[in-house]
Write a protein that holds these residues in place. Sequence first.
Motif, mmCIF file in Angstrom:
data_model
loop_
_atom_site.group_PDB
_atom_site.id
_atom_site.type_symbol
_atom_site.label_atom_id
_atom_site.label_comp_id
_atom_site.label_asym_id
_atom_site.label_seq_id
_atom_site.Cartn_x
_atom_site.Cartn_y
_atom_site.Cartn_z
ATOM 1 N N HIS A 134 -9.588 -43.721 6.338
ATOM 2 C CA HIS A 134 -10.134 -44.858 5.600
ATOM 3 C C HIS A 134 -11.069 -44.302 4.535
ATOM 4 O O HIS A 134 -12.138 -43.781 4.853
ATOM 5 N N ARG A 169 -13.862 -56.793 4.342
ATOM 6 C CA ARG A 169 -12.460 -56.408 4.353
ATOM 7 C C ARG A 169 -12.293 -54.975 4.881
ATOM 8 O O ARG A 169 -11.312 -54.657 5.548
ATOM 9 N N LYS A 172 -12.316 -55.106 8.601
ATOM 10 C CA LYS A 172 -11.039 -55.646 9.106
ATOM 11 C C LYS A 172 -9.946 -54.565 9.071
ATOM 12 O O LYS A 172 -9.210 -54.381 10.043
ATOM 13 N N LEU A 173 -9.881 -53.853 7.949
ATOM 14 C CA LEU A 173 -8.823 -52.831 7.824
ATOM 15 C C LEU A 173 -9.060 -51.644 8.760
ATOM 16 O O LEU A 173 -8.107 -51.079 9.308
ATOM 17 N N MET A 175 -10.310 -51.811 11.607
ATOM 18 C CA MET A 175 -9.857 -52.271 12.928
ATOM 19 C C MET A 175 -8.343 -52.384 12.984
ATOM 20 O O MET A 175 -7.694 -51.836 13.867
ATOM 21 N N ASP A 176 -7.773 -53.137 12.023
ATOM 22 C CA ASP A 176 -6.349 -53.464 12.093
ATOM 23 C C ASP A 176 -5.451 -52.232 11.942
ATOM 24 O O ASP A 176 -4.401 -52.139 12.570
ATOM 25 N N LEU A 177 -5.878 -51.295 11.076
ATOM 26 C CA LEU A 177 -5.033 -50.108 10.856
ATOM 27 C C LEU A 177 -5.408 -48.958 11.787
ATOM 28 O O LEU A 177 -4.845 -47.876 11.717
ATOM 29 N N GLN A 178 -6.395 -49.221 12.645
ATOM 30 C CA GLN A 178 -6.851 -48.219 13.619
ATOM 31 C C GLN A 178 -7.185 -46.885 12.966
ATOM 32 O O GLN A 178 -6.679 -45.820 13.359
ATOM 33 N N ASP A 206 -13.912 -51.090 20.201
ATOM 34 C CA ASP A 206 -12.979 -51.827 19.342
ATOM 35 C C ASP A 206 -12.330 -50.983 18.258
ATOM 36 O O ASP A 206 -11.371 -51.407 17.637
#
Length: 438
Positions: A134, A169, A172-173, A175-178, A206
């Motif tokens: 990230h 955002r 969120k990313l 988390m969602d994209l691990q 999380d």
Amino acid sequence: MAENYYYTEKIETLPKTELKKLQFKRLKTLVNHCYTNSSFYKKKFDKLGLKPSDIKKLEDLRKIPFTVKTDLRDNYPLGMMAAKIGDVVEIHASSGTTGNPIIGPYTSNDMQNWKELMARTIYAAGGRKSDVIHNAYGYGLFTGGLGFHYGAQELGSLIVPISGGMTQRQIKLIMDLQATILCCTPSFAVYLAELMEKEGINPKDDLKLRVGLFGAEPWSERTRERISNELGLEPFDIYGLTELCGPGVSVECSQHDGLHIWEDHFLVETIDPKTGEVLSPGEEGELVFTTLTKTALPMLRFRTRDISVIKDDFCGCGRTHSRMLKIRGRSDDMLIIRGVNVFPSQIENAIMSFEELATQYQIVVDRPGALDIFAVKVELKDHIKQAQLGQDKLKARIRNKIRDITGLSAGVEIVAFGELPRSAGKAKHVIDLRKDKM
Ligand code: ADP
Ligand code: ZN
């Protein structure tokens, strides 16, 4: 088969004597290149009667004069370049808040070296092909965003080019994209942690973050602990500057005992910032770098103004490249506020343009939470009484002026004439409360 511990094992573990030989060979080529292809360096050499052939051993580097930041500014935009425009494939630039930006041009060979160095850097911090990176460093002219981007691509990892801003955002990313690796400034990492806490996210449960690559500004051991605990990852310090290539000059290994300087590409010295005298490893001083492999913008003995200590003893990771300890500070009065370089003189210029104001001023920088705030205290001229004046309007004008010059929004406080402290010697214009908290 066991996984490689090093990205480029041979070069990273090259015995010191071999490394020095390689440095000397590259230094000779570099000096020739500078003398032949850069009128800036040729003039400097000719003035001293110095010839490339005078560099007969590594120590002869000391015969070469220093290059300083103002050389780059005075030769803006590309007066120091040692390549033709046709051979340059990309440029980057520093934020330029202090006047002309510093422009770093790269040939395709420079780009390839940078990519490989960034891959090596990410790998040294534990980054692998299987990672999701990230990347919250700013994209564009700033070297941070694209530097990491190219490095991750070279490594073959998945990179999320989110750049700066849009914090919700980002979370969120992540988390969602691990995401497994976080790249950003240390202050942004602290900010992310704060926001996550507010949103009831527990990074340790999380998120999948495991490694963080943080740099571009000074950060303390206290911040390291905080980031490590709050985000549940292992933080690594990374250092670089536009004049050399951007990030990729040095990085911590898993020993966290200083940042390995990639000495096959960068020759480092420490000097006494006042006298220019070259210091020994272990002595604190200003870092000076020579870019051994750069073509478009080669730097001979570039003074960074960054203060550190070089350690050249054995590192437990097996890498032979010397380390620099965490940057202790800068030899000039430049402030880094929210990642933006600000010189007190810029604020001074802004203040001096107001007829209503006296010459005394004070800049107060603090970090109450995750982000820096700064305020400017100014004085009214002797004869002007507070009540006479539309203070809010004046404050707004001063604030706008400071924003125009620095890009940052400042708090403004107007006091009556004589209220700010006077000093017989050097004026103390800056009160940096962050230092006490680091
Ligand atoms: P800009 O002017 O846009 O900030 P740079 O990215 O070239 O341009 O800034 C480089 C400077 O940032 C360095 O000279 C140093 O002062 C600071 N810096 C970079 N990385 C670190 C780090 N890991 N620790 C402390 N300071 C750093
Ligand atoms: Zn090491």
